[in-house]
Design a protein around this motif. Sequence first.
Motif, PDB file in Angstrom:
ATOM      1  N   SER A 199     -20.978 -28.288 -10.153  1.00 28.40           N
ATOM      2  CA  SER A 199     -20.529 -27.074  -9.668  1.00 28.40           C
ATOM      3  C   SER A 199     -19.832 -26.018 -10.380  1.00 28.40           C
ATOM      4  O   SER A 199     -19.679 -24.921 -10.598  1.00 28.40           O
ATOM      5  N   LYS A 239     -22.618 -18.268 -13.688  1.00 30.71           N
ATOM      6  CA  LYS A 239     -22.612 -16.848 -12.934  1.00 30.71           C
ATOM      7  C   LYS A 239     -21.484 -16.085 -13.334  1.00 30.71           C
ATOM      8  O   LYS A 239     -21.680 -14.824 -13.187  1.00 30.71           O
ATOM      9  N   ASN A 240     -20.360 -16.515 -13.931  1.00 34.32           N
ATOM     10  CA  ASN A 240     -19.230 -15.696 -14.148  1.00 34.32           C
ATOM     11  C   ASN A 240     -18.832 -15.464 -15.584  1.00 34.32           C
ATOM     12  O   ASN A 240     -17.820 -14.706 -15.894  1.00 34.32           O
ATOM     13  N   GLU A 246     -10.674 -21.603 -12.089  1.00 33.95           N
ATOM     14  CA  GLU A 246     -11.823 -22.599 -11.634  1.00 33.95           C
ATOM     15  C   GLU A 246     -11.868 -23.729 -12.571  1.00 33.95           C
ATOM     16  O   GLU A 246     -12.344 -24.807 -11.907  1.00 33.95           O
ATOM     17  N   TYR A 276     -20.571 -22.388 -11.726  1.00 29.45           N
ATOM     18  CA  TYR A 276     -19.716 -21.098 -11.472  1.00 29.45           C
ATOM     19  C   TYR A 276     -19.800 -20.429 -12.873  1.00 29.45           C
ATOM     20  O   TYR A 276     -19.691 -19.382 -13.053  1.00 29.45           O
ATOM     21  N   HIS A 289     -14.011 -29.007  -7.925  1.00 32.78           N
ATOM     22  CA  HIS A 289     -15.516 -28.821  -8.785  1.00 32.78           C
ATOM     23  C   HIS A 289     -15.735 -30.201  -8.978  1.00 32.78           C
ATOM     24  O   HIS A 289     -14.816 -30.972  -9.721  1.00 32.78           O
TER      25      HIS A 289
END
Length: 364
Positions: free
Chosen positions: A143, A150-151, A168, A147, A139
């Motif tokens: 980015s 969104k999560n 992540e 992520y 990442h």
Amino acid sequence: MEDMAPGSKHALELVKENVPTDYASHLRPKKKARHLCSLGTGEVIHVLSYNALADRVDEFEFVIQGLARSLYSMTSAVSDVRVCHPKVGEVVFIVTFVSKAALDKFKLGPQVEFEKTLEGLACNGANFEASGTMMPAAHTLTSLLEYLKKNVKGDDHNAHDVREVSKEIERWFPRPGEYDKYITLDPNDPKKYTRNLIHGDENMDVILMCWPPGCKSTIHDHDTSSCWVTVVEGSVHEVQYQLPQLDRKFLEAEQKDPATAIGHCGKLKLVNVAELDTGGVTGTYANNDIGIHRVENRTSTLACTLHVYAPPLKKMKIFSEEGTVHVHVASSSKGCEEGGCDDEMCRKPWEKGIFDVEAWNKQV
């Protein structure tokens, strides 16, 4: 990790006051740089390309067919084998080894042997050879934030897929060019850590915390929130304690007015002390089911850590080793003036993506 100790509001204000960067610069660690590929599997890709002599194409094709079959049969110390045949008289071998040691052994053995079979058939041996560690899907800060947006959602830590989010976050490769603008310190208080907001919304706060040499946080909990942390620069220690028993006076006061609740707790029981270092274990996770903790910089250089609090911490319990507890209530402000910026115009070209991957994946 640590969040809202008394005075931390002032720490956020420091970002607005244009604190000279020289103060932070001389404290920053002079350690060996972390390598991007250290975030990957450690596999090493080896590429070899050969072209046939103009008058030996048929023999060349016969030999490389046999070599390809031999490579495809390799199972020891390799994780993948591919052979590309761009056109008659040309071949590219792509072999992925589990380690550099395995590649070195191959180059001294099998590669020497099959190049002997190509003598007089190929143009002066390999016309192209390259090898290197496999680059991970790491990442950038941009980015990673995309992520997380969104999560990471929900009202408490039970709503989060902790393991996946942790993976992540570990895939972020911190580059100074991404996070330098969030590093601020108070030159008038050399042991004060600072909280510098990178992103904030209703689901989470993402904060860069700067830890001068010798500083440490309070011992605190995280209310109902998840707390992910990864070390960005230097080294810190997490000192973890078991959540102690709280007296009835405190529990009753917390229900009536959390902002002024004061009481007593049982003796703090040490559970674990862990070092987070850019050259070793880089990340950890905490919530109240796991325990409470403090963060310490035991080194002589600056340490920086990235924290994700989800949902944003509105209050936290502060514990003392003398057996007292009180509630600290605070909130994070948001925006470019605090060091965070979500404006597309502020991003560097590579942060926007080279092409629309989602569109490609849907259409192709």
